[in-house]
Design an enzyme around this catalytic site. Structure first.
Site, PDB file in Angstrom:
ATOM      1  N   ARG A  59       0.841  -1.208   0.000  1.00 20.32           N
ATOM      2  CA  ARG A  59       0.000   0.000   0.000  1.00 20.32           C
ATOM      3  C   ARG A  59       0.875   1.257   0.000  1.00 20.32           C
ATOM      4  NH1 ARG A  59      -1.938   2.431   4.325  1.00 20.32           N
ATOM      5  NH2 ARG A  59      -2.171   0.534   5.538  1.00 20.32           N
ATOM      6  N   TYR A 112     -16.702  14.277 -16.518  1.00 23.03           N
ATOM      7  CA  TYR A 112     -17.096  12.885 -16.240  1.00 23.03           C
ATOM      8  C   TYR A 112     -18.107  12.873 -15.088  1.00 23.03           C
ATOM      9  CZ  TYR A 112     -16.399   7.894 -15.386  1.00 23.03           C
ATOM     10  OH  TYR A 112     -16.578   6.553 -15.223  1.00 23.03           O
ATOM     11  N   ASP A 184      -8.004  16.765 -16.040  1.00 23.79           N
ATOM     12  CA  ASP A 184      -8.249  15.362 -16.368  1.00 23.79           C
ATOM     13  C   ASP A 184      -7.862  15.184 -17.833  1.00 23.79           C
ATOM     14  OD1 ASP A 184      -9.352  12.912 -17.172  1.00 23.79           O
ATOM     15  OD2 ASP A 184     -11.030  13.070 -15.764  1.00 23.79           O
ATOM     16  N   LYS A 209      -8.523   3.821 -19.595  1.00 24.48           N
ATOM     17  CA  LYS A 209      -8.859   4.193 -20.967  1.00 24.48           C
ATOM     18  C   LYS A 209      -7.624   4.093 -21.877  1.00 24.48           C
ATOM     19  CE  LYS A 209     -12.625   4.971 -18.713  1.00 24.48           C
ATOM     20  NZ  LYS A 209     -13.021   6.272 -18.217  1.00 24.48           N
TER      21      LYS A 209
HETATM   22  C1  LIG Z   1     -13.481   6.859 -17.016  1.00 22.76           C
HETATM   23  C2  LIG Z   1     -13.130   8.254 -16.658  1.00 22.76           C
HETATM   24  C3  LIG Z   1     -12.855   8.620 -15.332  1.00 22.76           C
HETATM   25  C4  LIG Z   1     -12.976   7.637 -14.176  1.00 22.76           C
HETATM   26  O1  LIG Z   1     -12.059   6.619 -14.293  1.00 22.76           O
HETATM   27  P1  LIG Z   1     -12.259   5.146 -13.654  1.00 22.76           P
HETATM   28  O2  LIG Z   1     -10.992   4.481 -13.990  1.00 22.76           O
HETATM   29  O3  LIG Z   1     -13.482   4.550 -14.288  1.00 22.76           O
HETATM   30  O4  LIG Z   1     -12.464   5.353 -12.192  1.00 22.76           O
HETATM   31  C5  LIG Z   1     -12.501   9.922 -15.079  1.00 22.76           C
HETATM   32  N1  LIG Z   1     -12.425  10.833 -16.062  1.00 22.76           N
HETATM   33  C6  LIG Z   1     -12.711  10.525 -17.353  1.00 22.76           C
HETATM   34  C7  LIG Z   1     -12.608  11.581 -18.382  1.00 22.76           C
HETATM   35  C8  LIG Z   1     -13.060   9.229 -17.690  1.00 22.76           C
HETATM   36  O5  LIG Z   1     -13.335   8.932 -18.966  1.00 22.76           O
END
Ligand SMILES: *Cc1c(COP(=O)(O)O)cnc(C)c1O
Length: 401
Positions: A59, A112, A184, A209
């Site tokens: 962790r 998101y 992000d 992603k």
């Molecule tokens: C999918 C996504 C998230 C969240 O990510 P997870 O891995 O599903 O927790 C945050 N921001 C964007 C733009 C996303 O596409």
């Protein structure tokens, strides 16, 4: 990370975070262990006090996780990175580190969904107030600044509208007001957009992603520019426990090696698909950052090295047309998420946003014929043929009504 200095991005994708390993292994071994034994109590004590560097509990740190963190930091041009259990764990880490009761946040309206909910519910409960504005117009950000504004949180291109925000302008607004700007960068990845080059302070990714790219991992990352931010985030992440695990780190690290190639093909395919859709009689509008019709096309040209793999389009025929199209595609997979090698398609009105009802969808600007497409790296003619066939079925059902 000596060997990385001077490397071009493509070489960094392949070599970042890779060191020397036992037996001459060319990739980092997976240290699938929760804990590490100490030779002596004295050695253990020196690790806990920080006097010596070493591993003692996964962790807190683990060599496989660190290898990935080093790689991501190098690709974004940051100081260090923190691997998290998901994109949301990364976003939570940033909010929990830098915000406290009484603080104000300005957040992109087009963000998101769970990010919006996290701010509006959980952090609101702890006394953090958020104003959501359309950050594609920097003037809106300027106007929303309050004396207690601590953070500006931007997603660009934003989900699901694909609106683009000017990172350089918004960074200037943030810094003139002693606020942090966090971005992000999930939709673009560092192959196409490197927010630190525009003055951004903190970068977040859902590595689920494009960074991993193979739809087989849920993970996230925070990238910071200095040691102070790193230590603050590390403390929160280690205490709250939303860390990535060694095996997922290994998989994402493996995905990174082809990031530049995948992004190139995502961009190439997307532009062709976007142009096909734009010319189709059943499609009333297409939003893709690479189309000149995109409202912030010019900002995109300055900010992106390519226009990404996400397309939003609007079908003539509304809800039913959307449903019919979803049930008629064969190559495109009917699923949420994005950024994998396979094309994914989804119709928010009949899927993710179905239960909220027509009125609420209207308020959230989720139109009945809106379709979101994550364009994969398949042969583009196959993709276009699949979409074309599905649209033929839509046309038939519309004619029969
Ligand atoms: C999918 C996504 C998230 C969240 O990510 P997870 O891995 O599903 O927790 C945050 N921001 C964007 C733009 C996303 O596409």
């Amino acid at each position: 990370m000596e060997k990385e200095s001077g490397m071009q991005f493509e070489s960094k994708c392949v070599h970042s975070g890779i060191g020397e390993y036992e037996h001459g292994a060319v990739v980092p071994p997976i240290y699938q262990t929760s804990t590490f034994k100490f030779e002596t109590t004295h050695y253990g004590a020196s690790l806990f006090s920080g006097e010596q560097k070493g591993y003692y509990y996964t962790r807190i740190n683990n060599p496989t996780i660190e290898a990935l963190e080093d790689a991501i930091a190098a690709l974004e041009g940051g100081h260090k990175a923190l691997g998290c259990a998901s994109g949301m764990a990364a976003i939570h880490t940033v909010f929990a580190t830098f915000l406290e009761a009484g603080d104000h946040v300005i957040c992109s309206q087009s963000v998101y969904g769970p990010t919006n909910t996290l701010l509006r519910t959980i952090f609101h409960k702890f006394g953090v107030v958020t104003t959501f504005v359309d950050t594609s117009n920097s003037e809106n950000v300027h106007k929303a600044i309050l004396p207690n504004t601590k953070m500006i949180y931007v997603e660009t291109p934003g989900n699901p509208t694909l609106m683009i925000s000017d990172l350089e302008e918004i960074s200037k607004i943030a810094h003139a007001n002693d606020a942090l700007i966090c971005v992000d960068n999930t939709f673009m990845s560092p192959a196409l957009q490197r927010p630190f080059e525009f003055g951004v302070d903190i970068i977040i990714h859902s590595m689920t992603k494009f960074l991993n790219g193979h739809a087989d991992v849920v993970a996230g990352v925070v990238v910071v520019k200095n040691e102070d931010h790193y230590l603050k985030c590390r403390k929160v992440l280690n205490q709250t426990g939303g860390v990535i695990d060694p095996f997922n780190s290994f998989l994402v690290h493996r995905g990174l090696k082809t990031l530049h190639l995948r992004m190139e093909r995502h961009c190439e395919n997307s532009l062709k698909v976007a142009k096909f859709l734009e010319a189709h009689e059943l499609v009333s509008s297409v939003t893709y950052p690479g189309l000149e019709s995109h409202p912030q096309y010019e900002i995109g040209l300055r900010q992106h090295k390519g226009h990404g793999g996400m397309i939003t389009f609007e079908l003539e025929g509304g809800f039913e047309a959307g449903e019919t199209m979803m049930n008629s595609v064969k190559l495109c997979q009917l699923a949420v998420s994005l950024g994998g090698v396979e094309s994914l398609i989804q119709h928010p009105a009949s899927m993710t946003h179905f239960t909220m009802g027509l009125e609420a969808r209207r308020e959230a600007s989720i139109t009945e014929g809106m379709v979101r497409l994550s364009v994969g790296i398949e042969n583009v003619d196959d993709l276009i043929a699949d979409l074309d066939n599905a649209l033929k079925v839509v046309k038939k059902t519309l004619v029969n009504q």
